[in-house]
Design a protein around this motif. Structure first.
Motif, PDB file in Angstrom:
ATOM      1  N   GLU A 186      -6.609   6.748  -0.661  1.00 35.05           N
ATOM      2  CA  GLU A 186      -7.106   6.504  -2.012  1.00 35.05           C
ATOM      3  C   GLU A 186      -6.079   5.837  -2.925  1.00 35.05           C
ATOM      4  O   GLU A 186      -6.464   5.185  -3.898  1.00 35.05           O
ATOM      5  CB  GLU A 186      -7.591   7.815  -2.624  1.00 35.05           C
ATOM      6  CG  GLU A 186      -8.786   8.403  -1.875  1.00 35.05           C
ATOM      7  CD  GLU A 186      -9.331   9.666  -2.504  1.00 35.05           C
ATOM      8  OE1 GLU A 186      -8.697  10.189  -3.462  1.00 35.05           O
ATOM      9  OE2 GLU A 186     -10.385  10.151  -2.049  1.00 35.05           O
ATOM     10  N   TYR A 187      -4.793   6.005  -2.620  1.00 35.64           N
ATOM     11  CA  TYR A 187      -3.746   5.446  -3.470  1.00 35.64           C
ATOM     12  C   TYR A 187      -2.737   4.640  -2.643  1.00 35.64           C
ATOM     13  O   TYR A 187      -1.571   5.009  -2.531  1.00 35.64           O
ATOM     14  CB  TYR A 187      -3.018   6.561  -4.231  1.00 35.64           C
ATOM     15  CG  TYR A 187      -3.854   7.238  -5.280  1.00 35.64           C
ATOM     16  CD1 TYR A 187      -3.951   6.721  -6.572  1.00 35.64           C
ATOM     17  CD2 TYR A 187      -4.556   8.405  -4.982  1.00 35.64           C
ATOM     18  CE1 TYR A 187      -4.718   7.353  -7.540  1.00 35.64           C
ATOM     19  CE2 TYR A 187      -5.338   9.041  -5.948  1.00 35.64           C
ATOM     20  CZ  TYR A 187      -5.405   8.503  -7.218  1.00 35.64           C
ATOM     21  OH  TYR A 187      -6.177   9.121  -8.186  1.00 35.64           O
ATOM     22  N   PRO A 188      -3.174   3.548  -2.018  1.00 33.88           N
ATOM     23  CA  PRO A 188      -2.227   2.724  -1.253  1.00 33.88           C
ATOM     24  C   PRO A 188      -1.158   2.141  -2.168  1.00 33.88           C
ATOM     25  O   PRO A 188      -1.400   1.888  -3.352  1.00 33.88           O
ATOM     26  CB  PRO A 188      -3.111   1.626  -0.660  1.00 33.88           C
ATOM     27  CG  PRO A 188      -4.291   1.553  -1.584  1.00 33.88           C
ATOM     28  CD  PRO A 188      -4.526   2.951  -2.060  1.00 33.88           C
ATOM     29  N   THR A 189       0.030   1.955  -1.609  1.00 34.51           N
ATOM     30  CA  THR A 189       1.159   1.386  -2.360  1.00 34.51           C
ATOM     31  C   THR A 189       1.329  -0.076  -1.986  1.00 34.51           C
ATOM     32  O   THR A 189       1.754  -0.388  -0.867  1.00 34.51           O
ATOM     33  CB  THR A 189       2.460   2.149  -2.041  1.00 34.51           C
ATOM     34  OG1 THR A 189       2.299   3.521  -2.393  1.00 34.51           O
ATOM     35  CG2 THR A 189       3.627   1.560  -2.818  1.00 34.51           C
ATOM     36  N   PRO A 190       1.002  -0.992  -2.880  1.00 33.08           N
ATOM     37  CA  PRO A 190       1.203  -2.416  -2.561  1.00 33.08           C
ATOM     38  C   PRO A 190       2.696  -2.735  -2.508  1.00 33.08           C
ATOM     39  O   PRO A 190       3.433  -2.418  -3.439  1.00 33.08           O
ATOM     40  CB  PRO A 190       0.507  -3.144  -3.711  1.00 33.08           C
ATOM     41  CG  PRO A 190       0.472  -2.165  -4.841  1.00 33.08           C
ATOM     42  CD  PRO A 190       0.409  -0.797  -4.221  1.00 33.08           C
ATOM     43  N   ARG A 191       3.156  -3.374  -1.448  1.00 34.36           N
ATOM     44  CA  ARG A 191       4.587  -3.593  -1.208  1.00 34.36           C
ATOM     45  C   ARG A 191       5.049  -4.917  -1.842  1.00 34.36           C
ATOM     46  O   ARG A 191       5.637  -5.771  -1.191  1.00 34.36           O
ATOM     47  CB  ARG A 191       4.870  -3.585   0.286  1.00 34.36           C
ATOM     48  CG  ARG A 191       4.445  -2.305   0.998  1.00 34.36           C
ATOM     49  CD  ARG A 191       5.232  -1.109   0.522  1.00 34.36           C
ATOM     50  NE  ARG A 191       4.927   0.093   1.309  1.00 34.36           N
ATOM     51  CZ  ARG A 191       5.461   1.283   1.100  1.00 34.36           C
ATOM     52  NH1 ARG A 191       6.334   1.441   0.104  1.00 34.36           N
ATOM     53  NH2 ARG A 191       5.137   2.322   1.853  1.00 34.36           N
ATOM     54  N   VAL A 192       4.797  -5.045  -3.144  1.00 37.11           N
ATOM     55  CA  VAL A 192       5.122  -6.275  -3.849  1.00 37.11           C
ATOM     56  C   VAL A 192       6.622  -6.540  -3.855  1.00 37.11           C
ATOM     57  O   VAL A 192       7.077  -7.658  -3.579  1.00 37.11           O
ATOM     58  CB  VAL A 192       4.571  -6.231  -5.284  1.00 37.11           C
ATOM     59  CG1 VAL A 192       5.021  -7.456  -6.073  1.00 37.11           C
ATOM     60  CG2 VAL A 192       3.045  -6.142  -5.262  1.00 37.11           C
ATOM     61  N   ALA A 193       7.423  -5.523  -4.169  1.00 43.15           N
ATOM     62  CA  ALA A 193       8.875  -5.709  -4.217  1.00 43.15           C
ATOM     63  C   ALA A 193       9.418  -6.092  -2.849  1.00 43.15           C
ATOM     64  O   ALA A 193      10.306  -6.959  -2.734  1.00 43.15           O
ATOM     65  CB  ALA A 193       9.551  -4.437  -4.719  1.00 43.15           C
ATOM     66  N   LEU A 194       8.892  -5.483  -1.801  1.00 45.54           N
ATOM     67  CA  LEU A 194       9.328  -5.826  -0.451  1.00 45.54           C
ATOM     68  C   LEU A 194       9.009  -7.278  -0.141  1.00 45.54           C
ATOM     69  O   LEU A 194       9.874  -8.024   0.343  1.00 45.54           O
ATOM     70  CB  LEU A 194       8.643  -4.909   0.566  1.00 45.54           C
ATOM     71  CG  LEU A 194       8.857  -5.265   2.043  1.00 45.54           C
ATOM     72  CD1 LEU A 194      10.334  -5.223   2.410  1.00 45.54           C
ATOM     73  CD2 LEU A 194       8.033  -4.328   2.937  1.00 45.54           C
ATOM     74  N   GLY A 195       7.786  -7.711  -0.414  1.00 46.18           N
ATOM     75  CA  GLY A 195       7.417  -9.094  -0.126  1.00 46.18           C
ATOM     76  C   GLY A 195       8.312 -10.094  -0.821  1.00 46.18           C
ATOM     77  O   GLY A 195       8.767 -11.073  -0.215  1.00 46.18           O
ATOM     78  N   LYS A 196       8.589  -9.853  -2.090  1.00 43.68           N
ATOM     79  CA  LYS A 196       9.438 -10.781  -2.849  1.00 43.68           C
ATOM     80  C   LYS A 196      10.845 -10.835  -2.262  1.00 43.68           C
ATOM     81  O   LYS A 196      11.473 -11.903  -2.214  1.00 43.68           O
ATOM     82  CB  LYS A 196       9.474 -10.365  -4.309  1.00 43.68           C
ATOM     83  CG  LYS A 196       8.160 -10.581  -5.041  1.00 43.68           C
ATOM     84  CD  LYS A 196       8.071  -9.827  -6.349  1.00 43.68           C
ATOM     85  CE  LYS A 196       9.086 -10.318  -7.355  1.00 43.68           C
ATOM     86  NZ  LYS A 196       8.892  -9.662  -8.680  1.00 43.68           N
ATOM     87  N   ASN A 197      11.343  -9.690  -1.795  1.00 41.96           N
ATOM     88  CA  ASN A 197      12.692  -9.651  -1.236  1.00 41.96           C
ATOM     89  C   ASN A 197      12.767 -10.204   0.181  1.00 41.96           C
ATOM     90  O   ASN A 197      13.870 -10.427   0.697  1.00 41.96           O
ATOM     91  CB  ASN A 197      13.230  -8.221  -1.266  1.00 41.96           C
ATOM     92  CG  ASN A 197      13.780  -7.829  -2.626  1.00 41.96           C
ATOM     93  OD1 ASN A 197      14.926  -8.123  -2.959  1.00 41.96           O
ATOM     94  ND2 ASN A 197      12.955  -7.180  -3.430  1.00 41.96           N
ATOM     95  N   LEU A 198      11.633 -10.418   0.800  1.00 36.69           N
ATOM     96  CA  LEU A 198      11.619 -11.007   2.140  1.00 36.69           C
ATOM     97  C   LEU A 198      11.637 -12.534   2.116  1.00 36.69           C
ATOM     98  O   LEU A 198      11.799 -13.169   3.155  1.00 36.69           O
ATOM     99  CB  LEU A 198      10.391 -10.526   2.924  1.00 36.69           C
ATOM    100  CG  LEU A 198      10.417  -9.073   3.402  1.00 36.69           C
ATOM    101  CD1 LEU A 198       9.079  -8.699   4.028  1.00 36.69           C
ATOM    102  CD2 LEU A 198      11.556  -8.830   4.387  1.00 36.69           C
ATOM    103  N   LEU A 199      11.473 -13.129   0.931  1.00 42.51           N
ATOM    104  CA  LEU A 199      11.542 -14.589   0.832  1.00 42.51           C
ATOM    105  C   LEU A 199      12.918 -15.065   1.302  1.00 42.51           C
ATOM    106  O   LEU A 199      13.952 -14.567   0.852  1.00 42.51           O
ATOM    107  CB  LEU A 199      11.301 -15.042  -0.603  1.00 42.51           C
ATOM    108  CG  LEU A 199       9.896 -14.805  -1.180  1.00 42.51           C
ATOM    109  CD1 LEU A 199       9.826 -15.294  -2.622  1.00 42.51           C
ATOM    110  CD2 LEU A 199       8.833 -15.498  -0.329  1.00 42.51           C
ATOM    111  N   GLY A 200      12.924 -16.014   2.210  1.00 43.48           N
ATOM    112  CA  GLY A 200      14.173 -16.525   2.747  1.00 43.48           C
ATOM    113  C   GLY A 200      14.774 -15.660   3.836  1.00 43.48           C
ATOM    114  O   GLY A 200      15.796 -16.022   4.425  1.00 43.48           O
ATOM    115  N   LEU A 201      14.158 -14.498   4.111  1.00 45.87           N
ATOM    116  CA  LEU A 201      14.676 -13.572   5.117  1.00 45.87           C
ATOM    117  C   LEU A 201      13.717 -13.470   6.300  1.00 45.87           C
ATOM    118  O   LEU A 201      14.136 -13.553   7.456  1.00 45.87           O
ATOM    119  CB  LEU A 201      14.886 -12.202   4.475  1.00 45.87           C
ATOM    120  CG  LEU A 201      15.621 -11.132   5.284  1.00 45.87           C
ATOM    121  CD1 LEU A 201      17.049 -11.583   5.611  1.00 45.87           C
ATOM    122  CD2 LEU A 201      15.647  -9.816   4.494  1.00 45.87           C
ATOM    123  N   ALA A 202      12.426 -13.301   6.011  1.00 46.70           N
ATOM    124  CA  ALA A 202      11.415 -13.229   7.062  1.00 46.70           C
ATOM    125  C   ALA A 202      10.838 -14.619   7.337  1.00 46.70           C
ATOM    126  O   ALA A 202      10.890 -15.502   6.483  1.00 46.70           O
ATOM    127  CB  ALA A 202      10.300 -12.275   6.649  1.00 46.70           C
TER     128      ALA A 202
END
Length: 315
Positions: A186-202
């Motif tokens: 019911e309360y999923p956590t969107p991983r916005v901060a993770l996605g932004k920090n993966l730019l240039g890494l993943a």
């Protein structure tokens, strides 16, 4: 209360990052110069995506969370959203609680609601979300490379277990486990901060909405590669981990996780470990991208595991 009074009372908020928000024939936004604009739409339908008795506050949270998850998967900063609602009736209490859950999550991510629509009909919730990335830096599904590690965030299978328990009660599952899994549903956590920090890494990424095997399959198809997935490495709830083989499809193909699956080169392992520590978000290496054009799920003895269901389907 008519349609316009409903919009004014419950869904009109100051849009700090828009030129013109709710109240006109169209919103006006001014994207950041020289950035790429991301646009995504998700729809939630009662009976298909959520149970009829879910709390309206939780439903407001999830309605936006699943859209934020799409932005997270591409490393995008969420900026604006439009919300369209089909409501069977004008229940002021329900609408008030729904909007409270929706806007609380929006405020946490600096996102403005700039428009939408309402009508009478079977309960249906639709969001179109807009985000930005620096030019050419977005995480995409078509950039996985042979030799990449495959990573997932968080734990998988919890939401799917909650759904299965609701549909087919299993008395062997402790109530405390079901409570944790229901919270995840019911309360999923969107991983916005993770996605932004993966730019240039993943190299590539996707959010896990239909199950790991199905969603990773989209990366493989777009990137024209294959994968080996190590079943024992897939992170899940401790109770599920202790009963891993009995719940293999729940863990690998259950869906509704809204975690990120991403691929990254071997050289990024230390930085990814540091990122997990900095964000207080578990990141687990669960497999490897291969040249061969198929996906293999294997146990700790490297024996293949066959699934009858590879992921959630809408039809």
């Amino acid at each position: 209360m008519n349609e316009f009074e409903l919009i004014q009372r419950y869904f009109t908020r100051h849009a700090a990052n828009a030129v013109l928000g709710v109240g006109d024939d169209a919103a006006i936004v001014r994207p950041t110069p020289h950035h790429d604009l991301h646009i995504s739409t998700d729809m939630l339908v009662q009976g298909q995506h959520f149970f009829s008795d879910v709390s309206p506050y939780a439903l407001g949270h999830k309605t936006l969370a699943v859209n934020l998850s799409d932005m997270a998967a591409m490393g995008a900063t969420p900026c604006w959203a439009v919300l369209s609602l089909a409501l069977p009736q004008l229940d002021k209490t329900w609408i008030s609680e729904f909007s409270e859950g929706f806007f609380k999550l929006a405020e946490e991510h600096g996102l403005s609601v700039i428009g939408g629509d309402t009508t009478c009909g079977p309960l249906t919730l639709s969001v179109t979300i807009f985000g930005e990335t620096p030019p050419g830096q977005a995480l995409r599904r078509d950039a996985a490379q042979a030799g990449d590690d495959i990573w997932v965030s968080g734990s998988l299978g919890l939401a799917a277990l909650a759904i299965q328990q609701r549909l087919h009660s299993n008395p062997s599952i402790p109530d405390s486990v079901i409570a944790e899994c229901t919270q995840k549903l019911e309360y999923p956590t969107p991983r916005v901060a993770l996605g932004k920090n993966l730019l240039g890494l993943a190299h590539s990424a996707i959010d896990i909405s239909d199950g790991l095997m199905a969603d990773l399959g989209h990366i493989l198809a777009r990137s024209n590669v294959g994968a080996d997935i190590w079943f024992e490495n897939i992170p899940t709830h401790p109770w599920l981990a202790n009963n891993r083989r009995a719940f293999a499809e729940i863990i690998t193909a259950g869906g509704d996780d809204y975690e990120l699956c991403f691929t990254a080169p071997y050289s990024a392992r230390e930085k990814i470990a540091k990122l997990a520590e900095d964000l207080c978000c578990s990141l687990t290496r669960v497999g490897r991208i291969e040249h061969k054009k198929n996906i293999r799920l294997t146990d700790k003895f490297e024996q293949p595991i066959t699934l009858s269901n590879s992921g959630y389907t809408h039809f």
